[in-house]
Write a protein that holds these residues in place. Structure first.
Motif, PDB file in Angstrom:
ATOM      1  N   GLY A   1       6.868   6.490  -2.944  1.00 23.38           N
ATOM      2  CA  GLY A   1       5.872   5.477  -2.621  1.00 23.38           C
ATOM      3  C   GLY A   1       6.516   4.121  -2.414  1.00 23.38           C
ATOM      4  O   GLY A   1       6.095   3.346  -1.552  1.00 23.38           O
ATOM      5  N   LEU A   2       7.548   3.839  -3.226  1.00 15.45           N
ATOM      6  CA  LEU A   2       8.257   2.563  -3.119  1.00 15.45           C
ATOM      7  C   LEU A   2       9.722   2.776  -3.446  1.00 15.45           C
ATOM      8  O   LEU A   2      10.062   3.415  -4.446  1.00 15.45           O
ATOM      9  CB  LEU A   2       7.659   1.540  -4.094  1.00 15.45           C
ATOM     10  CG  LEU A   2       8.298   0.145  -4.073  1.00 15.45           C
ATOM     11  CD1 LEU A   2       8.055  -0.540  -2.722  1.00 15.45           C
ATOM     12  CD2 LEU A   2       7.770  -0.721  -5.205  1.00 15.45           C
TER      13      LEU A   2
ATOM     14  N   HIS B   1       0.869  -1.176   0.000  1.00 10.64           N
ATOM     15  CA  HIS B   1       0.000   0.000   0.000  1.00 10.64           C
ATOM     16  C   HIS B   1       0.910   1.232   0.000  1.00 10.64           C
ATOM     17  O   HIS B   1       1.543   1.543   1.012  1.00 10.64           O
ATOM     18  CB  HIS B   1      -0.932  -0.025   1.207  1.00 10.64           C
ATOM     19  CG  HIS B   1      -1.796  -1.253   1.245  1.00 10.64           C
ATOM     20  ND1 HIS B   1      -2.832  -1.463   0.361  1.00 10.64           N
ATOM     21  CD2 HIS B   1      -1.734  -2.358   2.036  1.00 10.64           C
ATOM     22  CE1 HIS B   1      -3.397  -2.634   0.611  1.00 10.64           C
ATOM     23  NE2 HIS B   1      -2.749  -3.201   1.611  1.00 10.64           N
ATOM     24  N   LEU B   2       0.974   1.903  -1.133  1.00 12.64           N
ATOM     25  CA  LEU B   2       1.960   2.950  -1.359  1.00 12.64           C
ATOM     26  C   LEU B   2       1.334   4.335  -1.244  1.00 12.64           C
ATOM     27  O   LEU B   2       0.227   4.568  -1.740  1.00 12.64           O
ATOM     28  CB  LEU B   2       2.592   2.768  -2.744  1.00 12.64           C
ATOM     29  CG  LEU B   2       3.073   1.341  -3.071  1.00 12.64           C
ATOM     30  CD1 LEU B   2       3.678   1.294  -4.464  1.00 12.64           C
ATOM     31  CD2 LEU B   2       4.065   0.846  -2.016  1.00 12.64           C
ATOM     32  N   LYS B   3       2.055   5.268  -0.644  1.00 13.35           N
ATOM     33  CA  LYS B   3       1.500   6.596  -0.379  1.00 13.35           C
ATOM     34  C   LYS B   3       1.482   7.487  -1.610  1.00 13.35           C
ATOM     35  O   LYS B   3       0.808   8.521  -1.621  1.00 13.35           O
ATOM     36  CB  LYS B   3       2.268   7.266   0.762  1.00 13.35           C
ATOM     37  CG  LYS B   3       3.751   7.380   0.552  1.00 13.35           C
ATOM     38  CD  LYS B   3       4.452   7.750   1.851  1.00 13.35           C
ATOM     39  CE  LYS B   3       5.960   7.677   1.712  1.00 13.35           C
ATOM     40  NZ  LYS B   3       6.631   7.855   3.013  1.00 13.35           N
ATOM     41  N   ASN B   4       2.233   7.127  -2.628  1.00  8.23           N
ATOM     42  CA  ASN B   4       2.172   7.830  -3.909  1.00  8.23           C
ATOM     43  C   ASN B   4       2.606   6.867  -5.007  1.00  8.23           C
ATOM     44  O   ASN B   4       2.973   5.715  -4.728  1.00  8.23           O
ATOM     45  CB  ASN B   4       3.010   9.117  -3.900  1.00  8.23           C
ATOM     46  CG  ASN B   4       4.461   8.865  -3.537  1.00  8.23           C
ATOM     47  OD1 ASN B   4       5.169   8.127  -4.231  1.00  8.23           O
ATOM     48  ND2 ASN B   4       4.927   9.477  -2.449  1.00  8.23           N
ATOM     49  N   ARG B   5       2.564   7.324  -6.246  1.00  3.19           N
ATOM     50  CA  ARG B   5       2.817   6.454  -7.392  1.00  3.19           C
ATOM     51  C   ARG B   5       4.221   6.653  -7.970  1.00  3.19           C
ATOM     52  O   ARG B   5       4.456   6.361  -9.141  1.00  3.19           O
ATOM     53  CB  ARG B   5       1.746   6.712  -8.463  1.00  3.19           C
ATOM     54  CG  ARG B   5       0.340   6.363  -7.982  1.00  3.19           C
ATOM     55  CD  ARG B   5      -0.736   6.959  -8.885  1.00  3.19           C
ATOM     56  NE  ARG B   5      -2.057   6.698  -8.352  1.00  3.19           N
ATOM     57  CZ  ARG B   5      -2.850   5.696  -8.746  1.00  3.19           C
ATOM     58  NH1 ARG B   5      -2.442   4.875  -9.704  1.00  3.19           N
ATOM     59  NH2 ARG B   5      -4.029   5.524  -8.201  1.00  3.19           N
ATOM     60  N   ILE B   6       5.114   7.129  -7.138  1.00  2.00           N
ATOM     61  CA  ILE B   6       6.505   7.357  -7.537  1.00  2.00           C
ATOM     62  C   ILE B   6       7.383   6.302  -6.882  1.00  2.00           C
ATOM     63  O   ILE B   6       7.371   6.135  -5.659  1.00  2.00           O
ATOM     64  CB  ILE B   6       6.965   8.768  -7.127  1.00  2.00           C
ATOM     65  CG1 ILE B   6       6.142   9.816  -7.881  1.00  2.00           C
ATOM     66  CG2 ILE B   6       8.462   8.954  -7.372  1.00  2.00           C
ATOM     67  CD1 ILE B   6       6.332  11.228  -7.371  1.00  2.00           C
TER      68      ILE B   6
END
Length: 367
Positions: free
Chosen positions: A50-51, A15-20
């Protein structure tokens, strides 16, 4: 209205906080293949992504191909990686490790017993690797490889499985299998490196066999929701070529689709080079359609020379995650800089490979 690039996304169990995403970046700062406290600081500085995807990490001594890159097979290495994952999680980040076997992209001095590197076939890669000589990173020609025997391949599959198990034990949120850039799994895939006549050569099905066996073994060990794959259909990196990459990767993605992977990471064009290759046209949108129609539910990650405008447009067109590589070297707060449209720190290319904190953990942030 904020772009979807800066909004949360789910990739399998992640579950990532952004798409970067921060793409894997080899930095040659792990003497003895052991991750250091400095590496923990480096990754934690970039935890607003995010990751985070670690630098490529060898699954075995045989899988090593560059000086001072980390491994994931000894107690000391695992202890080092635990410090990294703890630091990233304390900074509210998510991190996966990229599992790596370089195959023929190595040098005898980096192999156990100074043995020849291994490959699908005894075809030398006309490329270079990095050795450390008198403390200085030096690019040297790779060594002539030997062809792997058929009975050696199950052991390599098990090395990947064991590395994935080690990764979860170290606290990683998942693993990314390195199937790109002319390394071992990519060598088996592509006709320019694979001249075998057994069950692992010849047809597309045979050439894809090892990669699929590896990914299935990892999925069996840690679950598809924590497993990902990186692929580079047309890059010429490390002297790799294929006669029909569209047909090859359509097959590979159709086979991967049922495995429930967390994400698929695609390098578009030439790694670190042009996004479009006139001599190697490739339809990435069609490949994504193949994956989705075959039941693939994993997030779709793209990579190669993305800037703010390209990345924001990509997610609006249906891409789930955009990976940035070199911009993260000089900009630990890249996410905030992108979102604000702030200027970027220029990277110091002289410190990309090897060394200490300079050009590694000393780049300034906006605040």
């Amino acid at each position: 209205m904020s772009s979807r690039l800066y909004q949360p996304v789910t990739a399998g169990a992640l579950h990532l906080k952004n798409r970067i995403a921060m793409a894997p970046l080899t930095r040659n700062r792990a003497p003895g293949a052991i991750p250091t406290p400095l590496m923990a600081q480096y990754y934690a500085q970039r935890a607003s992504a995010g990751l985070l995807i670690t630098e490529a990490t060898a699954i075995s001594p045989q899988g090593q191909g560059y000086a001072d890159v980390p491994g994931l097979y000894s107690t000391e290495q695992l202890d080092g990686w635990k410090r990294v994952t703890e630091a990233v999680h304390q900074a509210d980040g998510k991190i996966v490790v990229q599992l790596w076997h370089v195959g023929r992209v190595s040098h005898t001095t980096l192999q156990p017993g100074n043995a020849a590197p291994v490959a699908p076939s005894a075809v030398r890669a006309h490329t270079k690797t990095v050795l450390i000589k008198d403390g200085v990173p030096t690019f040297v020609e790779t060594s002539m490889p030997r062809a792997l025997d058929l009975d050696e391949l199950p052991g390599i599959v098990q090395d990947y499985r064991h590395a994935a198990r080690n990764a979860i034990a170290c606290g990683f949120d998942g693993v990314e299998t390195h199937g790109a850039n002319g390394y071992l799994l990519d060598q088996f895939l592509k006709t320019g490196a694979n001249q075998r006549t057994d069950d692992y050569g010849g047809s597309i099905k045979n050439r894809a066999r090892l990669l699929l066996e590896v990914v299935r073994a990892i999925v069996d060990e840690i679950g598809g929701e924590r497993t990902a794959i990186r692929l580079s259909p047309v890059t010429p990196a490390n002297d790799i070529t294929d006669a029909d990459p569209q047909q090859l990767f359509d097959y590979v993605l159709a086979q991967l689709a049922p495995l429930g992977l967390a994400y698929v990471h695609l390098i578009e064009g030439a790694t670190g080079g042009p996004r479009e290759l006139a001599e190697r046209p490739f339809d990435y949108a069609a490949l994504r359609d193949v994956y989705r129609k075959a039941g693939g539910t994993g997030a779709w990650m793209v990579n190669n020379a993305y800037d703010k405008a390209l990345a924001e447009a990509a997610v609006e067109s249906g891409v789930d995650i955009v990976a940035f590589g070199r911009p993260f070297i000089a900009n630990p707060d890249l996410v905030e800089r992108l979102q604000r449209g702030a200027p970027m720190n220029p990277p110091d290319r002289a410190t990309f490979y090897g060394g200490g904190a300079e050009g590694y953990t000393d780049y300034p942030t906006l605040f």
